[in-house]
Design a protein around this motif. Sequence first.
Motif, PDB file in Angstrom:
ATOM      1  N   GLU A  67     -84.065  52.864  88.463  1.00 11.37           N
ATOM      2  CA  GLU A  67     -84.914  52.268  89.490  1.00 11.37           C
ATOM      3  C   GLU A  67     -84.753  50.756  89.598  1.00 11.37           C
ATOM      4  O   GLU A  67     -85.502  50.113  90.307  1.00 11.37           O
ATOM      5  CB  GLU A  67     -86.374  52.641  89.245  1.00 11.37           C
ATOM      6  CG  GLU A  67     -86.675  54.073  89.651  1.00 11.37           C
ATOM      7  CD  GLU A  67     -86.289  54.382  91.105  1.00 11.37           C
ATOM      8  OE1 GLU A  67     -86.680  53.640  92.019  1.00 11.37           O
ATOM      9  OE2 GLU A  67     -85.572  55.370  91.309  1.00 11.37           O
ATOM     10  N   CYS A  68     -83.758  50.191  88.894  1.00  9.80           N
ATOM     11  CA  CYS A  68     -83.452  48.764  89.037  1.00  9.80           C
ATOM     12  C   CYS A  68     -82.466  48.579  90.170  1.00  9.80           C
ATOM     13  O   CYS A  68     -81.523  49.351  90.286  1.00  9.80           O
ATOM     14  CB  CYS A  68     -82.764  48.202  87.800  1.00  9.80           C
ATOM     15  SG  CYS A  68     -83.673  48.119  86.321  1.00  9.80           S
ATOM     16  N   PRO A  69     -82.639  47.541  90.978  1.00 10.01           N
ATOM     17  CA  PRO A  69     -81.655  47.292  92.032  1.00 10.01           C
ATOM     18  C   PRO A  69     -80.293  46.942  91.430  1.00 10.01           C
ATOM     19  O   PRO A  69     -80.204  46.226  90.438  1.00 10.01           O
ATOM     20  CB  PRO A  69     -82.222  46.098  92.792  1.00 10.01           C
ATOM     21  CG  PRO A  69     -83.615  45.929  92.346  1.00 10.01           C
ATOM     22  CD  PRO A  69     -83.750  46.600  91.030  1.00 10.01           C
ATOM     23  N   VAL A  70     -79.236  47.471  92.043  1.00  9.65           N
ATOM     24  CA  VAL A  70     -77.867  47.195  91.602  1.00  9.65           C
ATOM     25  C   VAL A  70     -77.093  46.446  92.688  1.00  9.65           C
ATOM     26  O   VAL A  70     -75.893  46.211  92.550  1.00  9.65           O
ATOM     27  CB  VAL A  70     -77.115  48.484  91.201  1.00  9.65           C
ATOM     28  CG1 VAL A  70     -77.778  49.144  90.003  1.00  9.65           C
ATOM     29  CG2 VAL A  70     -77.016  49.449  92.382  1.00  9.65           C
ATOM     30  N   GLY A  71     -77.790  46.079  93.753  1.00  6.47           N
ATOM     31  CA  GLY A  71     -77.130  45.349  94.819  1.00  6.47           C
ATOM     32  C   GLY A  71     -78.080  44.994  95.938  1.00  6.47           C
ATOM     33  O   GLY A  71     -79.260  45.344  95.918  1.00  6.47           O
ATOM     34  N   HIS A  72     -77.519  44.294  96.903  1.00  6.36           N
ATOM     35  CA  HIS A  72     -78.280  43.848  98.065  1.00  6.36           C
ATOM     36  C   HIS A  72     -77.353  43.788  99.268  1.00  6.36           C
ATOM     37  O   HIS A  72     -76.153  43.564  99.135  1.00  6.36           O
ATOM     38  CB  HIS A  72     -78.863  42.448  97.826  1.00  6.36           C
ATOM     39  CG  HIS A  72     -79.568  41.894  99.025  1.00  6.36           C
ATOM     40  ND1 HIS A  72     -78.931  41.086  99.962  1.00  6.36           N
ATOM     41  CD2 HIS A  72     -80.827  42.059  99.477  1.00  6.36           C
ATOM     42  CE1 HIS A  72     -79.794  40.778 100.913  1.00  6.36           C
ATOM     43  NE2 HIS A  72     -80.961  41.346 100.640  1.00  6.36           N
ATOM     44  N   GLY A  73     -77.918  43.973 100.428  1.00  6.34           N
ATOM     45  CA  GLY A  73     -77.209  43.772 101.688  1.00  6.34           C
ATOM     46  C   GLY A  73     -78.246  43.531 102.763  1.00  6.34           C
ATOM     47  O   GLY A  73     -79.393  43.962 102.643  1.00  6.34           O
ATOM     48  N   ALA A  74     -77.852  42.817 103.790  1.00  5.77           N
ATOM     49  CA  ALA A  74     -78.764  42.549 104.891  1.00  5.77           C
ATOM     50  C   ALA A  74     -78.067  42.850 106.209  1.00  5.77           C
ATOM     51  O   ALA A  74     -76.835  42.811 106.298  1.00  5.77           O
ATOM     52  CB  ALA A  74     -79.240  41.094 104.854  1.00  5.77           C
ATOM     53  N   LEU A  75     -78.861  43.160 107.206  1.00  2.00           N
ATOM     54  CA  LEU A  75     -78.382  43.390 108.563  1.00  2.00           C
ATOM     55  C   LEU A  75     -79.129  42.439 109.487  1.00  2.00           C
ATOM     56  O   LEU A  75     -80.334  42.222 109.299  1.00  2.00           O
ATOM     57  CB  LEU A  75     -78.640  44.831 109.002  1.00  2.00           C
ATOM     58  CG  LEU A  75     -77.949  45.925 108.190  1.00  2.00           C
ATOM     59  CD1 LEU A  75     -78.455  47.301 108.618  1.00  2.00           C
ATOM     60  CD2 LEU A  75     -76.432  45.837 108.346  1.00  2.00           C
ATOM     61  N   ALA A  76     -78.422  41.894 110.462  1.00  2.47           N
ATOM     62  CA  ALA A  76     -79.059  40.992 111.414  1.00  2.47           C
ATOM     63  C   ALA A  76     -78.444  41.193 112.788  1.00  2.47           C
ATOM     64  O   ALA A  76     -77.221  41.366 112.897  1.00  2.47           O
ATOM     65  CB  ALA A  76     -78.888  39.538 110.974  1.00  2.47           C
ATOM     66  N   PRO A  77     -79.272  41.187 113.830  1.00  2.00           N
ATOM     67  CA  PRO A  77     -78.716  41.298 115.177  1.00  2.00           C
ATOM     68  C   PRO A  77     -77.840  40.085 115.489  1.00  2.00           C
ATOM     69  O   PRO A  77     -78.065  39.000 114.967  1.00  2.00           O
ATOM     70  CB  PRO A  77     -79.952  41.333 116.074  1.00  2.00           C
ATOM     71  CG  PRO A  77     -81.075  40.845 115.251  1.00  2.00           C
ATOM     72  CD  PRO A  77     -80.717  41.015 113.815  1.00  2.00           C
TER      73      PRO A  77
END
Length: 159
Positions: A67-77
């Motif tokens: 349950e620990c985050p192993v990454g990140h990503g973002a989306l933007a218009p």
Amino acid sequence: MAENRHGLRIAENTPLDTAVLERMIADPEDLYLVWPLAEFPFSHEQWRCELDPATGARSFLVYGEEECPVGHGALAPVRGDRDSVMVRFLYITPELRSRGAGRESLSLLERCAKETMGARRLVLKVRTYNERAMNCYGKFGFREYSREDTLVMMEKEIL
């Protein structure tokens, strides 16, 4: 929460929690590769401004089996382009790099961009000195369409 066949899943980071990003991207070299303009030490205000949901930006945490985050990503218009969504701030923890986790994360982000944002095209920015990321994006189907000094713009049509 979206999940893929290899067990990674993404969950929207809402309300926006920049402390989890600070803990995850603690290495200054990693922070520089994720966002060359990021302040070090980590600036919560700078990240909150870039990931502000009021601008349409969406931050996602990537989870593995734990349950620990192993990454990140973002989306933007993308301003002025209703069909395009920009992938931003993709980060995978060192333990999962070069094991397909980046491509899996991109797949989950692509599905979200298509299904919830109506995207037909993904775009992203990467620096030439971030060879690992450039290779990952290329293997996922992104193609370079513009280059200025070390900044490379890449795109992928979504089917």
